[in-house]
Design a protein around this motif. Structure first.
Motif, PDB file in Angstrom:
ATOM      1  N   GLY A 253      21.655 -16.636 -14.027  1.00  0.00           N
ATOM      2  CA  GLY A 253      21.323 -18.259 -14.379  1.00  0.00           C
ATOM      3  C   GLY A 253      19.992 -17.982 -14.237  1.00  0.00           C
ATOM      4  O   GLY A 253      19.353 -17.491 -13.143  1.00  0.00           O
ATOM      5  N   CYS A 254      19.228 -19.236 -14.470  1.00  0.00           N
ATOM      6  CA  CYS A 254      17.508 -19.541 -14.319  1.00  0.00           C
ATOM      7  C   CYS A 254      17.676 -19.997 -13.894  1.00  0.00           C
ATOM      8  O   CYS A 254      18.311 -21.735 -14.560  1.00  0.00           O
ATOM      9  CB  CYS A 254      16.951 -18.330 -15.698  1.00  0.00           C
ATOM     10  SG  CYS A 254      17.319 -17.319 -16.453  1.00  0.00           S
ATOM     11  N   MET A 255      16.295 -20.355 -12.852  1.00  0.00           N
ATOM     12  CA  MET A 255      16.278 -22.193 -12.696  1.00  0.00           C
ATOM     13  C   MET A 255      15.077 -21.934 -12.244  1.00  0.00           C
ATOM     14  O   MET A 255      14.521 -20.603 -11.708  1.00  0.00           O
ATOM     15  CB  MET A 255      17.032 -21.853 -11.644  1.00  0.00           C
ATOM     16  CG  MET A 255      16.411 -23.835 -10.694  1.00  0.00           C
ATOM     17  SD  MET A 255      16.672 -24.432  -9.036  1.00  0.00           S
ATOM     18  CE  MET A 255      18.336 -23.320  -8.645  1.00  0.00           C
ATOM     19  N   VAL A 256      13.947 -22.279 -12.904  1.00  0.00           N
ATOM     20  CA  VAL A 256      12.332 -22.617 -13.338  1.00  0.00           C
ATOM     21  C   VAL A 256      11.666 -24.126 -13.261  1.00  0.00           C
ATOM     22  O   VAL A 256      12.341 -24.369 -14.294  1.00  0.00           O
ATOM     23  CB  VAL A 256      12.308 -21.711 -14.363  1.00  0.00           C
ATOM     24  CG1 VAL A 256      10.700 -21.364 -14.434  1.00  0.00           C
ATOM     25  CG2 VAL A 256      13.257 -20.038 -14.637  1.00  0.00           C
ATOM     26  N   LEU A 297      24.873 -26.945 -11.610  1.00  0.00           N
ATOM     27  CA  LEU A 297      24.681 -26.679 -13.194  1.00  0.00           C
ATOM     28  C   LEU A 297      25.139 -25.567 -12.803  1.00  0.00           C
ATOM     29  O   LEU A 297      25.827 -25.173 -13.728  1.00  0.00           O
ATOM     30  CB  LEU A 297      23.927 -27.563 -13.530  1.00  0.00           C
ATOM     31  CG  LEU A 297      23.646 -27.222 -15.060  1.00  0.00           C
ATOM     32  CD1 LEU A 297      25.016 -28.292 -16.090  1.00  0.00           C
ATOM     33  CD2 LEU A 297      22.383 -28.094 -15.569  1.00  0.00           C
ATOM     34  N   LEU A 298      24.682 -24.435 -12.337  1.00  0.00           N
ATOM     35  CA  LEU A 298      24.262 -22.855 -12.942  1.00  0.00           C
ATOM     36  C   LEU A 298      25.982 -22.712 -12.737  1.00  0.00           C
ATOM     37  O   LEU A 298      25.995 -21.114 -13.287  1.00  0.00           O
ATOM     38  CB  LEU A 298      23.163 -22.566 -12.246  1.00  0.00           C
ATOM     39  CG  LEU A 298      21.578 -22.451 -12.310  1.00  0.00           C
ATOM     40  CD1 LEU A 298      21.278 -21.726 -11.678  1.00  0.00           C
ATOM     41  CD2 LEU A 298      21.579 -22.609 -14.272  1.00  0.00           C
ATOM     42  N   MET A 299      26.199 -22.607 -10.983  1.00  0.00           N
ATOM     43  CA  MET A 299      27.634 -21.954 -10.375  1.00  0.00           C
ATOM     44  C   MET A 299      28.813 -22.725 -11.164  1.00  0.00           C
ATOM     45  O   MET A 299      29.205 -21.931 -11.663  1.00  0.00           O
ATOM     46  CB  MET A 299      27.411 -22.791  -9.364  1.00  0.00           C
ATOM     47  CG  MET A 299      26.558 -21.896  -8.443  1.00  0.00           C
ATOM     48  SD  MET A 299      26.662 -21.901  -6.703  1.00  0.00           S
ATOM     49  CE  MET A 299      26.256 -23.426  -6.272  1.00  0.00           C
ATOM     50  N   SER A 300      28.415 -23.704 -11.874  1.00  0.00           N
ATOM     51  CA  SER A 300      29.730 -23.944 -13.161  1.00  0.00           C
ATOM     52  C   SER A 300      29.921 -23.293 -14.146  1.00  0.00           C
ATOM     53  O   SER A 300      31.224 -23.589 -14.608  1.00  0.00           O
ATOM     54  CB  SER A 300      29.345 -25.810 -13.073  1.00  0.00           C
ATOM     55  OG  SER A 300      28.257 -25.435 -14.359  1.00  0.00           O
ATOM     56  N   ASP A 301      28.965 -22.649 -14.212  1.00  0.00           N
ATOM     57  CA  ASP A 301      29.022 -21.645 -16.239  1.00  0.00           C
ATOM     58  C   ASP A 301      29.930 -20.306 -14.679  1.00  0.00           C
ATOM     59  O   ASP A 301      29.042 -19.221 -14.054  1.00  0.00           O
ATOM     60  CB  ASP A 301      27.584 -21.281 -16.210  1.00  0.00           C
ATOM     61  CG  ASP A 301      27.641 -20.609 -17.428  1.00  0.00           C
ATOM     62  OD1 ASP A 301      29.366 -19.896 -17.755  1.00  0.00           O
ATOM     63  OD2 ASP A 301      26.795 -19.958 -18.610  1.00  0.00           O
ATOM     64  N   ILE A 307      21.293 -15.144  -9.860  1.00  0.00           N
ATOM     65  CA  ILE A 307      20.313 -16.440 -10.124  1.00  0.00           C
ATOM     66  C   ILE A 307      19.334 -15.884  -9.628  1.00  0.00           C
ATOM     67  O   ILE A 307      18.672 -15.530  -8.152  1.00  0.00           O
ATOM     68  CB  ILE A 307      20.809 -17.880  -9.066  1.00  0.00           C
ATOM     69  CG1 ILE A 307      21.913 -18.464  -9.771  1.00  0.00           C
ATOM     70  CG2 ILE A 307      20.075 -18.929  -9.694  1.00  0.00           C
ATOM     71  CD1 ILE A 307      22.679 -19.464  -9.386  1.00  0.00           C
ATOM     72  N   LEU A 308      18.355 -16.183 -10.403  1.00  0.00           N
ATOM     73  CA  LEU A 308      16.530 -16.306 -10.628  1.00  0.00           C
ATOM     74  C   LEU A 308      15.950 -17.743 -10.709  1.00  0.00           C
ATOM     75  O   LEU A 308      16.216 -17.906 -11.516  1.00  0.00           O
ATOM     76  CB  LEU A 308      16.432 -14.934 -11.710  1.00  0.00           C
ATOM     77  CG  LEU A 308      14.506 -14.305 -11.598  1.00  0.00           C
ATOM     78  CD1 LEU A 308      14.595 -14.302 -10.780  1.00  0.00           C
ATOM     79  CD2 LEU A 308      14.637 -13.797 -13.360  1.00  0.00           C
ATOM     80  N   ILE A 309      15.630 -17.192  -9.219  1.00  0.00           N
ATOM     81  CA  ILE A 309      14.675 -18.862  -9.703  1.00  0.00           C
ATOM     82  C   ILE A 309      13.508 -18.528  -8.846  1.00  0.00           C
ATOM     83  O   ILE A 309      12.747 -17.661  -8.293  1.00  0.00           O
ATOM     84  CB  ILE A 309      15.107 -19.608  -7.973  1.00  0.00           C
ATOM     85  CG1 ILE A 309      16.397 -19.905  -7.698  1.00  0.00           C
ATOM     86  CG2 ILE A 309      14.270 -21.024  -7.676  1.00  0.00           C
ATOM     87  CD1 ILE A 309      16.563 -20.402  -6.750  1.00  0.00           C
ATOM     88  N   ILE A 332      25.712 -25.792   0.248  1.00  0.00           N
ATOM     89  CA  ILE A 332      25.669 -24.944  -0.949  1.00  0.00           C
ATOM     90  C   ILE A 332      26.736 -23.790  -0.533  1.00  0.00           C
ATOM     91  O   ILE A 332      25.880 -23.781   0.438  1.00  0.00           O
ATOM     92  CB  ILE A 332      24.945 -24.838  -2.167  1.00  0.00           C
ATOM     93  CG1 ILE A 332      23.889 -25.924  -2.774  1.00  0.00           C
ATOM     94  CG2 ILE A 332      25.368 -23.659  -3.073  1.00  0.00           C
ATOM     95  CD1 ILE A 332      23.018 -25.582  -3.551  1.00  0.00           C
ATOM     96  N   LYS A 333      27.498 -23.603  -1.144  1.00  0.00           N
ATOM     97  CA  LYS A 333      28.539 -22.310  -0.067  1.00  0.00           C
ATOM     98  C   LYS A 333      28.427 -21.363  -1.542  1.00  0.00           C
ATOM     99  O   LYS A 333      28.929 -21.782  -2.481  1.00  0.00           O
ATOM    100  CB  LYS A 333      29.356 -22.854   0.077  1.00  0.00           C
ATOM    101  CG  LYS A 333      29.507 -23.627   1.175  1.00  0.00           C
ATOM    102  CD  LYS A 333      28.372 -23.549   2.868  1.00  0.00           C
ATOM    103  CE  LYS A 333      28.876 -24.751   3.247  1.00  0.00           C
ATOM    104  NZ  LYS A 333      27.022 -24.105   4.572  1.00  0.00           N
ATOM    105  N   THR A 334      27.669 -19.912  -1.568  1.00  0.00           N
ATOM    106  CA  THR A 334      27.917 -19.259  -2.204  1.00  0.00           C
ATOM    107  C   THR A 334      27.612 -17.693  -2.083  1.00  0.00           C
ATOM    108  O   THR A 334      27.327 -17.908  -1.146  1.00  0.00           O
ATOM    109  CB  THR A 334      26.831 -19.660  -3.878  1.00  0.00           C
ATOM    110  OG1 THR A 334      27.067 -18.567  -4.800  1.00  0.00           O
ATOM    111  CG2 THR A 334      25.727 -19.323  -3.145  1.00  0.00           C
ATOM    112  N   ASP A 335      28.097 -17.416  -2.509  1.00  0.00           N
ATOM    113  CA  ASP A 335      28.097 -15.329  -2.314  1.00  0.00           C
ATOM    114  C   ASP A 335      27.386 -14.695  -3.093  1.00  0.00           C
ATOM    115  O   ASP A 335      27.402 -13.698  -2.942  1.00  0.00           O
ATOM    116  CB  ASP A 335      29.216 -14.599  -1.598  1.00  0.00           C
ATOM    117  CG  ASP A 335      30.486 -15.295  -0.482  1.00  0.00           C
ATOM    118  OD1 ASP A 335      29.532 -15.578  -0.099  1.00  0.00           O
ATOM    119  OD2 ASP A 335      31.006 -15.390  -0.766  1.00  0.00           O
TER     120      ASP A 335
END
Length: 379
Positions: A253-256, A297-301, A307-309, A332-335
């Motif tokens: 996933g990309c957040m840019v 939104l990214l984690m719903s996929d 994930i790359l920010i 946000i809770k994620t491993d």
């Protein structure tokens, strides 16, 4: 925006195009009732989904009795075609087909005009025809300031038909198809196949239309037919939150911030052997709420594993972005491995703030790409 065949046929009928009188059904019993109402002996049961290839997938079948209709409808309803579950079918009278043709009008970006495409080789294999024997497809550019003149409609008709009686039927058909295309701001109006029956009549037994999303505000009758897919729902959600999103089906996933940088980030991931999951441009804000929205939104996929920010701090300061990320990840809770690259204004301060956090901090864009792909390969 796409519409179903039965919806496209309603537009066709309103504009005087020769279509059948189909009956929409959602259950087997409704299909049997439609068969008796039509009273034609032979009917076609057609799956209604927003994709092509229905015939080859078994979603279009003939039936000549109540028992056959019941069996065919049971087979089609609930089947999956290219990821779409069939929840409705069209029951329509079968016609005596003599020949099949292809006709469509679409936007030609090269000429910046509507383009009519025609072929005497219509039917299920039109994509193969276009690929292997493109010379069998005729193209006519239509000047949008003039519209489809009579001479163009006549010339188009003679490209398909040799019989003058059939040409006379085709001329108003083509002109009405063009009028529908223009007046409804369509991006595609397609008849495949347009059939010539053994009785010598032209009939559009299939209909496909797509519409320009940016013009839907002018056409509430079209807009109300919109049935967005799950990916389209995500894009609409992203738009409502102020950023741009397109799903690509990969696993990183990309957040840019910035469209150009987002494109370069996806190219970089591919270069290093990874698969970008999306295009996501969050703009120039470091607002924690916006970051939370983007992360959700990214984690719903379900395909996203890393994930790359990638943030370039111009007007937006990198230390503000870092603070926003740290604040956002309190909720946000994620491993999931999250790689972040900050560069630009106050980049060193931003990276320092992220040290000893659960982020994988990269110093350069290449470093970030390698770390994201490596994290994916290590899962």
């Amino acid at each position: 925006m796409k519409v179903h065949e039965y919806q496209a046929k309603e537009f066709f009928a309103h504009y005087g195009l020769p279509v059948d009188s189909p009956i929409l059904c959602r259950t087997v019993d409704e299909c049997v009732d439609a068969y008796h109402r039509l009273g034609s002996g032979r009917v076609v049961v057609k799956a209604q989904v927003h994709t092509g290839g229905r015939g080859k997938a078994g979603g279009v079948k003939l039936a000549a009795s109540e028992e056959e209709v019941r069996k065919v409808a049971s087979d089609i309803l609930g089947m999956t075609i290219k990821g779409y579950v069939v929840d409705r079918v069209l029951v329509t009278e079968a016609v005596n087909i003599d020949k099949e043709y292809y006709v469509s009008i679409l936007i030609d970006r090269k000429s910046k005009s509507p383009l009519m495409m025609l072929s005497r080789a219509g039917g299920m294999d039109i994509e193969q025809v276009a690929k292997e024997t493109p010379e069998k497809i005729e193209k006519i550019v239509i000047d949008p300031l003039i519209g489809m003149a009579d001479f163009q409609a006549r010339a188009a008709a003679y490209k398909l038909f040799d019989d003058k009686a059939v040409v006379k039927q085709a001329i108003p058909l083509f002109k009405n198809l063009y009028r529908l295309f223009m007046e409804k701001d369509a991006s595609l109006a397609e008849i495949n196949p347009l059939v010539l029956t053994k009785e010598g009549q032209l009939k559009a037994i299939d209909a496909k239309m797509t519409f320009d999303n940016n013009a839907l505000y002018r056409h509430p009758d079209v807009a109300e037919l919109n049935e967005p897919t799950e990916d389209e729902k995500k894009e609409l959600y992203a738009k409502s939150k102020g950023f741009s999103y397109v799903n690509l089906g990969g696993n990183i996933g990309c957040m840019v911030n910035g469209a150009g940088l987002a494109m370069a980030t996806m190219d970089m991931i591919k270069l290093y052997g990874g698969n970008p999951a999306n295009f996501l441009d969050i703009g120039g804000s470091s607002n924690p709420e916006k970051i939370v929205d983007a992360m959700n939104l990214l984690m719903s996929d379900q395909h996203v594993k890393v994930i790359l920010i990638n943030i370039f701090g111009g007007i937006t300061r990198c230390d503000d972005v870092a603070k926003g990320l740290l604040e956002a990840f309190k909720s946000i809770k994620t491993d999931m491995p999250i790689v972040i690259r900050l560069t630009g204004t106050n980049a060193e301060e931003g990276r320092r703030l992220l040290q000893n956090s659960h982020f994988i901090v990269a110093t350069t864009m290449a470093d970030a790409g390698h770390k994201a792909v490596e994290a994916m390969n290590n899962l």
